[in-house]
Design a protein around this motif. Structure first.
Motif, short mmCIF file in Angstrom:
data_model
loop_
_atom_site.label_atom_id
_atom_site.label_comp_id
_atom_site.label_asym_id
_atom_site.label_seq_id
_atom_site.Cartn_x
_atom_site.Cartn_y
_atom_site.Cartn_z
N GLY A 142 28.27 14.72 6.22
CA GLY A 142 27.36 15.83 6.47
C GLY A 142 27.03 16.07 7.94
O GLY A 142 26.14 16.87 8.24
N LEU A 143 27.73 15.39 8.85
CA LEU A 143 27.41 15.51 10.27
C LEU A 143 28.02 16.77 10.87
O LEU A 143 29.23 16.99 10.79
CB LEU A 143 27.90 14.28 11.03
N ASP A 144 27.17 17.59 11.47
CA ASP A 144 27.63 18.81 12.12
C ASP A 144 28.43 18.45 13.37
O ASP A 144 28.01 17.60 14.16
CB ASP A 144 26.41 19.66 12.51
N PRO A 145 29.59 19.08 13.59
CA PRO A 145 30.41 18.78 14.78
C PRO A 145 29.67 18.92 16.10
O PRO A 145 30.05 18.27 17.09
CB PRO A 145 31.55 19.79 14.68
N MET A 146 28.60 19.70 16.15
CA MET A 146 27.86 19.85 17.40
C MET A 146 27.16 18.56 17.81
O MET A 146 26.77 18.40 18.96
CB MET A 146 26.84 20.99 17.28
N TYR A 147 27.00 17.62 16.85
CA TYR A 147 26.35 16.35 17.15
C TYR A 147 27.36 15.23 17.40
O TYR A 147 26.96 14.07 17.58
CB TYR A 147 25.42 15.94 16.01
N TYR A 148 28.65 15.53 17.38
CA TYR A 148 29.66 14.49 17.59
C TYR A 148 29.49 13.81 18.95
O TYR A 148 29.62 12.58 19.06
CB TYR A 148 31.06 15.10 17.50
N GLY A 149 29.20 14.61 19.98
CA GLY A 149 29.03 14.04 21.32
C GLY A 149 27.85 13.08 21.38
O GLY A 149 27.93 12.00 21.98
N THR A 150 26.74 13.45 20.73
CA THR A 150 25.55 12.59 20.70
C THR A 150 25.84 11.28 19.98
O THR A 150 25.47 10.20 20.45
CB THR A 150 24.39 13.32 20.00
N VAL A 151 26.49 11.38 18.82
CA VAL A 151 26.81 10.18 18.04
C VAL A 151 27.75 9.26 18.80
O VAL A 151 27.53 8.04 18.85
CB VAL A 151 27.43 10.59 16.68
N ILE A 188 34.01 5.32 18.10
CA ILE A 188 33.70 6.14 19.28
C ILE A 188 34.77 7.22 19.47
O ILE A 188 34.46 8.39 19.69
CB ILE A 188 33.58 5.26 20.54
N SER A 189 36.04 6.82 19.37
CA SER A 189 37.12 7.80 19.55
C SER A 189 37.11 8.84 18.43
O SER A 189 37.52 9.99 18.64
CB SER A 189 38.48 7.10 19.60
N ARG A 190 36.63 8.44 17.23
CA ARG A 190 36.54 9.39 16.11
C ARG A 190 35.65 10.58 16.48
O ARG A 190 35.97 11.73 16.17
CB ARG A 190 36.01 8.66 14.87
N TYR A 191 34.53 10.30 17.12
CA TYR A 191 33.59 11.38 17.43
C TYR A 191 33.72 11.90 18.87
O TYR A 191 33.26 12.99 19.17
CB TYR A 191 32.15 10.89 17.17
N TRP A 192 34.31 11.12 19.74
CA TRP A 192 34.45 11.55 21.13
C TRP A 192 35.67 12.47 21.30
O TRP A 192 35.60 13.52 21.94
CB TRP A 192 34.58 10.34 22.05
N TRP A 193 36.81 12.05 20.74
CA TRP A 193 38.06 12.81 20.88
C TRP A 193 38.56 13.36 19.55
O TRP A 193 39.69 13.83 19.46
CB TRP A 193 39.13 11.93 21.51
N ASP A 194 37.74 13.24 18.50
CA ASP A 194 38.13 13.68 17.16
C ASP A 194 39.41 12.99 16.70
O ASP A 194 40.26 13.57 16.03
CB ASP A 194 38.31 15.21 17.12
N ASP A 195 39.53 11.70 17.09
CA ASP A 195 40.70 10.90 16.73
C ASP A 195 40.43 10.24 15.37
O ASP A 195 39.88 9.14 15.30
CB ASP A 195 40.97 9.85 17.82
N LEU A 222 25.81 7.45 21.53
CA LEU A 222 24.98 6.37 20.98
C LEU A 222 25.84 5.16 20.62
O LEU A 222 25.47 4.02 20.90
CB LEU A 222 24.23 6.86 19.75
N LEU A 223 26.99 5.42 20.01
CA LEU A 223 27.90 4.33 19.65
C LEU A 223 28.44 3.62 20.89
O LEU A 223 28.57 2.39 20.92
CB LEU A 223 29.06 4.87 18.81
N PHE A 224 28.73 4.41 21.95
CA PHE A 224 29.24 3.83 23.19
C PHE A 224 28.21 2.91 23.82
O PHE A 224 28.53 1.78 24.24
CB PHE A 224 29.61 4.95 24.17
N PHE A 225 26.94 3.35 23.89
CA PHE A 225 25.89 2.51 24.48
C PHE A 225 25.61 1.28 23.61
O PHE A 225 25.28 0.21 24.13
CB PHE A 225 24.61 3.32 24.70
N ASN A 226 25.76 1.45 22.31
CA ASN A 226 25.61 0.29 21.42
C ASN A 226 26.70 -0.74 21.71
O ASN A 226 26.43 -1.95 21.77
CB ASN A 226 25.69 0.75 19.96
N TYR A 227 27.93 -0.25 21.91
CA TYR A 227 29.04 -1.15 22.22
C TYR A 227 28.83 -1.84 23.57
O TYR A 227 29.08 -3.05 23.71
CB TYR A 227 30.35 -0.37 22.21
N MET A 228 28.34 -1.09 24.57
CA MET A 228 28.06 -1.68 25.87
C MET A 228 26.99 -2.76 25.76
O MET A 228 27.07 -3.83 26.40
CB MET A 228 27.60 -0.60 26.85
#
Length: 322
Positions: free
Chosen positions: A19-28, A83-90, A31-37
């Motif tokens: 149910g996640l709108d693509p406009m929020y992919y960058g935000t998600v 992260i790549s799933r939502y950052w680059w749509d991979d 958040l995942l990137f900072f969690n990984y860091m």
């Protein structure tokens, strides 16, 4: 839905949050990137800090190091692809990579449970049998126990993954989850063996979860009884404080899992997005939070950090005066 069969299937599609709108992919993804860091920085810091401070080379901190390695590996196995799933749509993951990820996800989860068991044994002996602690729990004994947890779990999980590989995958190649886990992948299987494979895997998972949890509950109840018998309030507080990090870590690991399993058992259903979010929270949040608990709830580490911080401030003042 993409219909495939076992021979044609070469990769899976990580669908993530339905149910996640693509406009929020960058935000998600951020958040995942900072969690990984946070996972990388926190757990590497614990490993380096304990390695440098020689007087922390004790059974308790050795267990902390194994926990840190486990958290570091779990974050590395799961988060980069998320992260790549939502950052680059991979969204594509190969058949082999998916099963490899599934193997490590479930292996590391089971190892975490065993390490929590060893941690509970450490505190149980330290509080209930303090005079026997130096004999019963040495660095060598803890290293052997932790090593066996890693080796036995990795070997056992090979059987679980091989069992999943015996299925024919012909329903779909879309995984409605943020990473490959046993349930999400085997749900894509077809034939009468799917339920059997899933039942065997769930039974082993419950064994890995509930057996350590039973002793952990017993150990902490025993510790509470011993603490309550201590005559003075200061002694009770000091003794209980030595168990606070372990209690917090166990709570973060087990309570959300038990909540999800209990909700499923009584028939309370979540939306798919909420369910995925809960799984991510109890899988990844402990990896980032555990180093903070080690630093601020473990007296020795906190005292050393405070001492280093004060020395650094004194050095800065002296340098500025010079």
């Amino acid at each position: 839905m993409i219909v495939t069969n076992k021979t044609a299937i070469k990769d899976f599609i990580i669908f993530g949050f339905p149910g996640l709108d693509p406009m929020y992919y960058g935000t998600v993804s951020t958040l995942l990137f900072f969690n990984y860091m946070a996972i990388l920085v926190g757990n590497i810091f614990i490993l380096v800090f304990v390695g440098v401070e020689r007087h922390l080379h004790t059974p308790t901190y050795l267990i902390f190091c194994h926990m840190a390695i486990n958290d570091l590996l779990f974050g590395t196995v799961t988060l980069p692809k998320m992260i790549s799933r939502y950052w680059w749509d991979d969204k594509i993951i190969s058949f082999g990579a998916c099963f490899t990820q599934m193997y490590f996800v479930h292996s590391l989860g089971a190892i975490q449970s065993l390490l929590l068991l060893i941690m509970a044994v450490d505190r149980f002996i330290a509080v209930c049998f303090p005079l026997k602690y130096p004999v019963l729990l040495t660095n060598n004994i803890v290293s052997m126990a932790c090593g066996l947890s890693w080796i036995c779990t990795f070997l056992r999980m090979m059987g679980v993954i091989y069992h999943a590989l015996t299925l024919s995958y012909c329903n779909s190649n879309i995984i409605v989850q943020c990473y490959c886990d046993h349930t999400s992948v085997t749900n894509l299987g077809c034939g009468g063996d799917v339920k059997y494979v899933q039942t065997v895997a769930v039974s082993l998972a419950m064994f890995s979860l509930l057996l350590p949890l039973s002793f952990i509950l017993f150990s902490f109840i025993s510790i509470f009884v011993v603490v309550l018998r201590i005559g003075n309030a200061e002694g009770r507080s000091k003794t209980f404080s030595t168990c606070t990090p372990q209690l917090l870590i166990c709570s973060i690991y087990y309570l959300p899992r038990c909540f999800v399993y209990l909700a499923n058992y009584i028939g309370f259903s979540f939306s798919l997005d909420i369910r995925i979010l809960l799984i991510l929270l109890y899988s990844l949040l402990p990896c980032a939070v555990n180093p903070i608990i080690y630093c601020f709830k473990t007296k020795c580490i906190k005292d050393i950090l405070m001492k280093r911080l004060k020395n650094a401030k004194v050095g800065i003042k002296l340098h500025s005066k010079a």
